[in-house]
Structure formats: structure tokens, C-alpha cells
Design a protein around this motif. Sequence first.
Motif, PDB file in Angstrom:
ATOM      1  N   THR A 584       7.446 -50.911 109.054  1.00  0.00           N
ATOM      2  CA  THR A 584       8.157 -50.761 107.781  1.00  0.00           C
ATOM      3  C   THR A 584       8.261 -49.289 107.443  1.00  0.00           C
ATOM      4  O   THR A 584       7.296 -48.524 107.620  1.00  0.00           O
ATOM      5  N   SER A 585       9.411 -48.864 106.953  1.00  0.00           N
ATOM      6  CA  SER A 585       9.582 -47.466 106.563  1.00  0.00           C
ATOM      7  C   SER A 585       8.741 -47.164 105.325  1.00  0.00           C
ATOM      8  O   SER A 585       8.623 -47.991 104.413  1.00  0.00           O
ATOM      9  N   ASN A 586       8.141 -45.969 105.261  1.00  0.00           N
ATOM     10  CA  ASN A 586       7.286 -45.609 104.133  1.00  0.00           C
ATOM     11  C   ASN A 586       8.114 -45.059 102.978  1.00  0.00           C
ATOM     12  O   ASN A 586       9.354 -45.094 103.009  1.00  0.00           O
ATOM     13  N   ALA A 587       7.428 -44.514 101.977  1.00  0.00           N
ATOM     14  CA  ALA A 587       8.120 -44.032 100.776  1.00  0.00           C
ATOM     15  C   ALA A 587       9.089 -42.906 101.074  1.00  0.00           C
ATOM     16  O   ALA A 587      10.059 -42.695 100.336  1.00  0.00           O
ATOM     17  N   ASP A 588       8.860 -42.173 102.166  1.00  0.00           N
ATOM     18  CA  ASP A 588       9.759 -41.075 102.555  1.00  0.00           C
ATOM     19  C   ASP A 588      10.822 -41.528 103.555  1.00  0.00           C
ATOM     20  O   ASP A 588      11.532 -40.688 104.118  1.00  0.00           O
ATOM     21  N   GLY A 589      10.908 -42.824 103.787  1.00  0.00           N
ATOM     22  CA  GLY A 589      11.882 -43.350 104.737  1.00  0.00           C
ATOM     23  C   GLY A 589      11.479 -43.185 106.187  1.00  0.00           C
ATOM     24  O   GLY A 589      12.272 -43.422 107.090  1.00  0.00           O
ATOM     25  N   ILE A 590      10.229 -42.765 106.428  1.00  0.00           N
ATOM     26  CA  ILE A 590       9.752 -42.517 107.784  1.00  0.00           C
ATOM     27  C   ILE A 590       9.232 -43.818 108.394  1.00  0.00           C
ATOM     28  O   ILE A 590       8.543 -44.596 107.730  1.00  0.00           O
ATOM     29  N   PHE A 591       9.545 -44.032 109.664  1.00  0.00           N
ATOM     30  CA  PHE A 591       8.961 -45.146 110.401  1.00  0.00           C
ATOM     31  C   PHE A 591       8.395 -44.634 111.722  1.00  0.00           C
ATOM     32  O   PHE A 591       8.887 -43.650 112.276  1.00  0.00           O
ATOM     33  N   LYS A 592       7.325 -45.317 112.172  1.00  0.00           N
ATOM     34  CA  LYS A 592       6.671 -44.917 113.414  1.00  0.00           C
ATOM     35  C   LYS A 592       6.300 -46.153 114.222  1.00  0.00           C
ATOM     36  O   LYS A 592       5.824 -47.137 113.678  1.00  0.00           O
ATOM     37  N   PHE A 593       6.509 -46.048 115.526  1.00  0.00           N
ATOM     38  CA  PHE A 593       5.983 -47.034 116.467  1.00  0.00           C
ATOM     39  C   PHE A 593       5.025 -46.270 117.386  1.00  0.00           C
ATOM     40  O   PHE A 593       5.438 -45.328 118.061  1.00  0.00           O
ATOM     41  N   ILE A 594       3.761 -46.662 117.376  1.00  0.00           N
ATOM     42  CA  ILE A 594       2.765 -45.936 118.151  1.00  0.00           C
ATOM     43  C   ILE A 594       2.175 -46.830 119.236  1.00  0.00           C
ATOM     44  O   ILE A 594       2.312 -48.051 119.195  1.00  0.00           O
ATOM     45  N   ASP A 595       1.522 -46.179 120.192  1.00  0.00           N
ATOM     46  CA  ASP A 595       0.840 -46.874 121.287  1.00  0.00           C
ATOM     47  C   ASP A 595       1.770 -47.830 122.031  1.00  0.00           C
ATOM     48  O   ASP A 595       1.399 -48.951 122.389  1.00  0.00           O
ATOM     49  N   LEU A 596       2.982 -47.369 122.276  1.00  0.00           N
ATOM     50  CA  LEU A 596       3.922 -48.178 123.045  1.00  0.00           C
ATOM     51  C   LEU A 596       3.546 -48.132 124.524  1.00  0.00           C
ATOM     52  O   LEU A 596       3.007 -47.129 125.000  1.00  0.00           O
ATOM     53  N   PRO A 597       3.816 -49.182 125.266  1.00  0.00           N
ATOM     54  CA  PRO A 597       3.526 -49.151 126.705  1.00  0.00           C
ATOM     55  C   PRO A 597       4.438 -48.149 127.400  1.00  0.00           C
ATOM     56  O   PRO A 597       5.582 -47.928 126.982  1.00  0.00           O
ATOM     57  N   TYR A 598       3.938 -47.541 128.468  1.00  0.00           N
ATOM     58  CA  TYR A 598       4.759 -46.617 129.259  1.00  0.00           C
ATOM     59  C   TYR A 598       5.655 -47.434 130.188  1.00  0.00           C
ATOM     60  O   TYR A 598       5.177 -48.190 131.026  1.00  0.00           O
ATOM     61  N   LEU A 599       6.971 -47.292 130.013  1.00  0.00           N
ATOM     62  CA  LEU A 599       7.943 -47.989 130.849  1.00  0.00           C
ATOM     63  C   LEU A 599       8.743 -46.945 131.600  1.00  0.00           C
ATOM     64  O   LEU A 599       9.146 -45.924 131.035  1.00  0.00           O
ATOM     65  N   ASP A 600       8.990 -47.194 132.904  1.00  0.00           N
ATOM     66  CA  ASP A 600       9.636 -46.159 133.710  1.00  0.00           C
ATOM     67  C   ASP A 600      11.136 -46.032 133.466  1.00  0.00           C
ATOM     68  O   ASP A 600      11.754 -45.069 133.881  1.00  0.00           O
TER      69      ASP A 600
END
Length: 950
Positions: A584-600
Motif C-alpha cells: 500500500t502506498s504511504n502518506a507520501d505516495g511511496i510504495f516499496k516491494f522488498i526482499d523480492l526473489p532474484y529472477l534472471d
Amino acid sequence: MKAFNLFSFILLGFISINLRGQTQASNSFINKVEAYQKIFATEKLYLSFDKPYYNVGDTLWFKSFLLNGDLNATKRTDKIYVELFNDSLILIEKRVIALNNGLGYGDFALNNKLADGTYIIRAYSNWQQNFGNDYFFQKSFYIGNVGDKTWLLDSYQKLNTSNAKRTLDLKIRITNTKNEAAGLKDVEVYLMNNKKRLMKADLQTSVSGVIETQIPLGENKIMGNYNFLIINKKDKSIQSVLPIILQDVDQVDLQFMPEGGFMVNDIFGRVAFKSIGADGLGKNISGKITNDKNEAVADFTTTHKGMGSFYLLPKKGETYFAQFNLNGKEQKVQLPPVKSQGTTLRIDRFSKPDSIYIYIKASEEKRLENYQLLAMAGNETIISATINLKLGFGLLKLAKIDFPDGIIHFTLISPDQLPLNERQVFINRKQKINLQVKSNKSSYSLRDSVSLELVATKEDGSPVSGSFSVSVTDNGQIKDTNSENIASYFLLQSDIKGNIEDAAWYFSNEEPSTLLALDNLLLAQGWIGYQWDDITKASLKPKFKAEKGNSIEGSLTNLLKNPVPNLNVTLMSLGKNIFVTDTTSNADGIFKFIDLPYLDSATYTIKIKNAKGKTALANIVVQEFEPAKDITYVHRIKPWYVNADSTTLRYYKNAEKLTAPAKNERLKLEGNMLREVEIKGQLKLNAFKQKTAWDSKFIKEITEEELKKIPRKTLLDLLNEKIPALTVGNYYADGPFGIQPYEIDGVKYPPPSRPRRHEFYNYMIGGFLLSHVMIDGINTHFVAIGTDDQIGNVPYQSNQFQVSRTALHPEVFFTNKHIFNTLSAEDIKHINVYRGASNYYLDITTRSGKGPWIVTTQGIYVHRPLPIYRAKDFYSPKYTANKNISTPDYRSTIFWDANVVTGENGKATISFYAADKPSTYTIKIEGTDLLGRFGYQKSNIKIANQSDSK
């Protein structure tokens, strides 16, 4: 901060000390420095390679070490970028390498299309871009491409300056790789300055392949970038470059660097100097320092690689000169001007083995209170001292044991908080890893199983756990004279600007002369220092973020550019690796996806929805990787074929033999790849003929490898670059057949086979219409006019005039123009260009496979990060006593392992098989314990015939 023992100081003058670990008084400058160090902690990167030079068909193997500025393991960055450039500074290929505790490894397959020449490896992390390319790792090496048209050059050069007309005496013998003379060949010889041709001579080789001439130089000063280009007149594809290795002997650049930055009247000080020849290398000279009355006041002489230092007491009103003799000619160079008022900083690290002395002096007008002395190492302030110079001087004696290993950066700050004097000193070199390779045999047989034990210990003899790269090369083919290594790079080269000649030499021993030469180097050569203007700014924010883990970050804004909070953001990868997550985007409109798998080869779709689950309208901006600026300079390496030694010549002559075992092994696994490509290409052409254009003929292919090198280039720019004849025009034929007017949908047109001027424009290649733009097998006509290329319900394939809707409907051009300007090279996987009887056709395959419907949809964003490279396994054969293998084994790199780890006992085992020829192998090992220690060692083992080894 680590606390110092107070008895380690002898203080003269009024000095108060703040040490590591102590709370210091408020000082805005020091606070800014420490805040800067905390935000902008530096990283250092080094790459280890399997050998010093390569041939096309080889694989270049590397291991990467990314450390913090304090030389410990980094926890900030999890990926680096490794780039390969040719000698025209064009990017050939890029690798994104995932790191584990700062360590990574990879390779480059050097294909047969690469030209002979100097190549450059550049490597950096995204975070390092905040500090400029001085912090990047960069290395030049040579790649050969040997063939029937290769010329070997034995060169003799002499610069003749004995008379008024300066000439270059040149004698060259030209042979092929079989040592057969290139006799009676007409050649053109050009004197080149980089790519610029300065003069030309038409010559003919003698029966023995020799050309001999004198080339007038006029006013041309021969520098390191001058060379000869020799071209065979009858076959201009045969050409060789000969660097001019004899430089102007009467030309030297003499530079002076006073210790601390300045000479000040009536203050005794040390002055370093560096003498640089026209080839950019150090040149040894000696002479006298004189004043403007021509009185000798000091002597000077170089101690190593053109560098040295002397002491001088400058006097008011006097100007100083260095006078020396060079090739029989007296030279005179003025020293930098002397300041009438100022401060000096002089450091003595030699008088006492356990201490350093710091002398700070001020002229009459600068005798003030509240000076500051900072000592910094890596990302930390080691010491800060408040100094009262009312008496004109201050002296500190500091214990060396309290400083970390490596270079310490001292800076004197004025009372109004401006940096005045700077000095770098290499204080300690205690920590190290001792490496020992133990063998159970004095020599090994051909194709014998070799097992070696690696033993790593600290400076005190205790075992150490570390990570190392190990390469084993055949001395009969690889001549490795390069002594640069991980220790000399991290401890010295990474902190000094410019080229350091033989950096490893400074760590070869602890002799006083070697330590003095190192001190002169730090005085004479500019360092990678702090940007004081940046440090003193009120607020600083890094432009480039550290890439920790695998993450995607972006922002959502509305039409007024205001942030849009609390929207559901979904990330999907729907390729061969299916992956879905949301946030979900935060109060500043920022969104993050972390710890994504490494795909080639990941392609992500980002969608936004509101609380009701419907697609939301917002602008999606994703933080995309911004690559470093292109390289602007290359340190060229002498071509291998100039005065080639027998070892290097043997390696390049046997190029095909060297790669045969690995090629054969790959062919067993993959089949005949070339034949497979040819079959696939023919099948694709046949399918295109059957479905799209019966008259199509293959013209050009733009491959995925080419597209990867220019990911940000638009499709239009790409097509203009790859198809120079692409243009926009309105004079073309509608089709290849028909000399009578024709009618379609009640509209009459002129004869289709006759070129005419149309009322609207279209894309053309040369004078022919670009009729079909097929994207993922779908014609752009569908987007433009809602139907395929049918006229009167008759497909193009069956149309008697072969008239395309592109020729009749202006909407097609605008659709194609939009697509060409919207798609980029990173969106495309492959392009084929076909030619018909009077039209051209483009067949484009995209990565998304969505066809020509590429109009941006609000609430959806397609993100294609650079893929993480999956390193190949090093091919190493396994021989058995009972198995007779007829394929000869001519490997030059016998063994490579980028991940050799010594355990808690400091030991690791290295195993491989010897090749077919009696020889001596060089084992090169280098690595770190990730705690500031480095180990580097070269050793040898002997491979002999069975009777000899017995």
C-alpha cells in the motif's frame, strides 16, 4: 572512537585532544564531517581475474570483492554492475552480479566477432556513483583475434634529435603467425595521434619482410598516444597498429607538491616532486634547486618511478627553480610560488619506529587560536585536536599502534572552519593473511589428478577463515608479469588518483627505501579526498541509493503531481517465474516491494487499485537504475603481436586448440548450436512468407544481445542506427505489379508499380515503402484502421497488385510513429528486417508479447529491471586411468574457482586435473577475511612426462 593513551602524546603549544570514543566539544565543522561520514560511507570494489590477457573464444572469469571504506564486509549493497568496453569506448556487454556479504562472481564469453584490441572492465555499485568514477574499479587488458591475416611485427625504433630536423628511425620486420616473411608487400604507413592521421608514407617490404624508413616529426611531440597504422594496400583488411614506444627523450613534465599543499616564507618544509615522461610513466632525474640569484639551495633526485622529495627553507622575495640535465640539454622549471603568510603541516613517520611526529607551523599573521586537526581513515574520524598556534607552532607525537592499517588522511582546519592543509600518511601495515600452498608431490604427470592444500594464517600465525579466488594457468601459454593484487589495490590504489606504476612493489618488503618511496608517492600523487564544499553544505541527500536486497520502489501522484496515499499496489511477474505480491502506498505516495526473489529475466507489471478494488487513476513512477556515464579514457595496452615473446605467441597461435575441449563438451550438451540457429532462422522466414508476405527475403537481424547494450534507446532511434537508409517520405510505389490505374472501395489510384508523390508521409527504407510492421505477429494496421492488411476482403498475399494499406491510409504512419517513439530497446527481444519486390517489412518480437497495443494504460506500469546474471560453471575435465580420451587438452586456464573458503582451521582443498603438455603451472590466490586483512600469493607446480615425474 577508540581511546588513545594520553602518555602517547607529547604536546608542544596549546593543544586539546578529542579521541575516538570520547564526547567532544561542540564544533560545527567536525560535526558536519562526522554527519557526512555517516551518510556518505564509502565503498571500495576490486575484481580478481583468471589471467592477464585473452583470445576470442575464451571465457573471462572474475570474482568481485565489495568492502566498506574501513575494509570490512559491506552490509549496504547486494549487487554490482560489471561492464565490458572496447577500445572505442563502446559498451559491449553488462553483467549485474548479486553479492553475498560483498562477494560475487561472474564471467564474460568473448565471442569470435570481437576485434583485436584493448578492452576495459569497469565495475561499480549504484551507491559508489555518489562519489564519482574515482571510486570505480577499472582495468584494461588485451583480447586477440588471430587468423590468416594476422601480422607479427618485430619493431626497432629510435628517436633522432641530433640535428635540427627531428626524425623517427623506424625498422619493422613483418611476418605471419607461421614466421613466414611478408615479402615485397606494398604498404601504407600512417603516423597516428589516437584516430587522427598526421602523415603518410607509401613503402614496400623487402624480400625478408622488412620496411625501414625515417619519418620527419617536425613540431610533433611524441606522446604516449602516438602510433603507426600499417595497412596492406592490396588487402586493406590486413592492418596492424604499432605503438611508438620510444618517447621524446628531451621532454619531461616535472611537477612539485609541497607537503601540506603550500610553501610559506621562512617555514622549513618538505617538497615532493614527480617527473613524468611523454609516455605518462615516471622518469628518473636529478639536479639542484636554485634561487633567482642562481644559488644552489638544495639537491633533488628521484628515488623510485620518477618521484622523490627534498627540504627547503623559502625566503621572502625569492623565486625557486629546479635545474637538471636531460639528454645533454639543461632544463629549468620554476617551483610553485611561495605564500607570504600561511600555515604548514609536516608529518614525520620515520624518526621513531613506534611513533609519528606532526609539526604544525604558522606565519606571523596566522598565529591564532582554535585551529582543528582531523585524522580520518575510511569512514571514521580517528582524532580531532584543537590547536592554539599563538606561539607559531605545535607538535604532536602519536603512537602508531593506535591507528588502523592503511592510509590516514590528516587535515588542518582554520579558526573560521576552512580546510588549509592536507596530508596522507601510510602509518601501519601490520594486518595480513599469509598463504601457503602445500602439495603432496614434487611434480605431477600429464592429466594427473592434482590435490593441493591451502593454509591461511594471520600475522600472528593463528588460522584465519577467508574467501579467495584461485586460478591456475599454464606458464607455457600465459606470462603473468602483473603484480597488482587485492592487497595493493585496497590499501593503496583505491585511495590514490591516477595510475600507480607497479603498486604491489610498495608492499614487497619493509626496507626503509621502500617505505620512503611509498611516502613520496602519497606526497606526490593526488589522492581521492573529501569534497569539502559538499561536506560543509547544510543538508545533503545521496542521489544514488544503496541497493540492499532485491527491491522495487516507486511513487504515485495525481494530475496535480500531489502524492496519492493508501492505494493498493500489486506487483506481478508472469513470465517463466510466476510471482505476485502487493503493498500500500504511504502518506507520501511511496510504495516499496522488498526482499523480492532474484529472477534472471524478470518483467514486472505494477497495477494500482482503490479501496473498492477498481483500477485507480494515478501516475506510477518507478525508481529505475541509472547507469554510470560512459568511459572517456582508455589506458591502451601494447598489442600482443608487437615484439611478441614465445609464450604469448604460442597462446594466440593455438587459440582454436585452447578452446576445443570446452567447445566439444558444450556441443555434446547443446548440439550443433550454429546449425540450430540456421534452421530456426529458415523456419521463421518460411512462416513469415506463408502468413505475411510471400515475396519476403531476409535482409538483417537485430539480436537480443545488441538490444541489451542500448536498453534506453527508443525503437525509432534504434532503427535509425541499425538501418541507416530508414527515412520518412511520400514518393514511393503502392505495389510491385500493375501498369494500369486501379480502383479500391470506389477510389481510383494511379498504376501501383509506378512511384508517385502521395498526399501523406510514410516510413521508407531507401526508396521503398515500409509496408508491414509486425509486432508479435500482428500487423499495426489492426491498431490503425481495425483490420489486417486486406483490401476488398482480399488478403495482401492474394492481392494482384500487392498493394498495402500502408500506401493508402495515413493512419498507419501515425500509428507506427507512435509505436516507434514509445517502445524502447529494452521492450524488444528481436527484430528481423525483410525485403519484398517493392516493399520492406519489419518483424518485431517484444518481451511482453502484447502485440502493437502499447498505449500507456493509467494504473498500470511495466518494469523491466536489468536481470541478475547467473554465472557459468568453469569447465574442468575429469580424467581416469582406464579411459582413453583422444581429444587434446590445451587449456591455458587450467583451473578457476571464485569461491574457495578456508574454514576455522584456516585450510581448504583445491583439486583439478593437469592438461596434456609438460609445463609449469602458476597458482594465483587472493582474498580477504572481510575484517581488513588481505592475502595474495603466487606459487608453482611442475607437470612432467610420466617418466620424468617418477
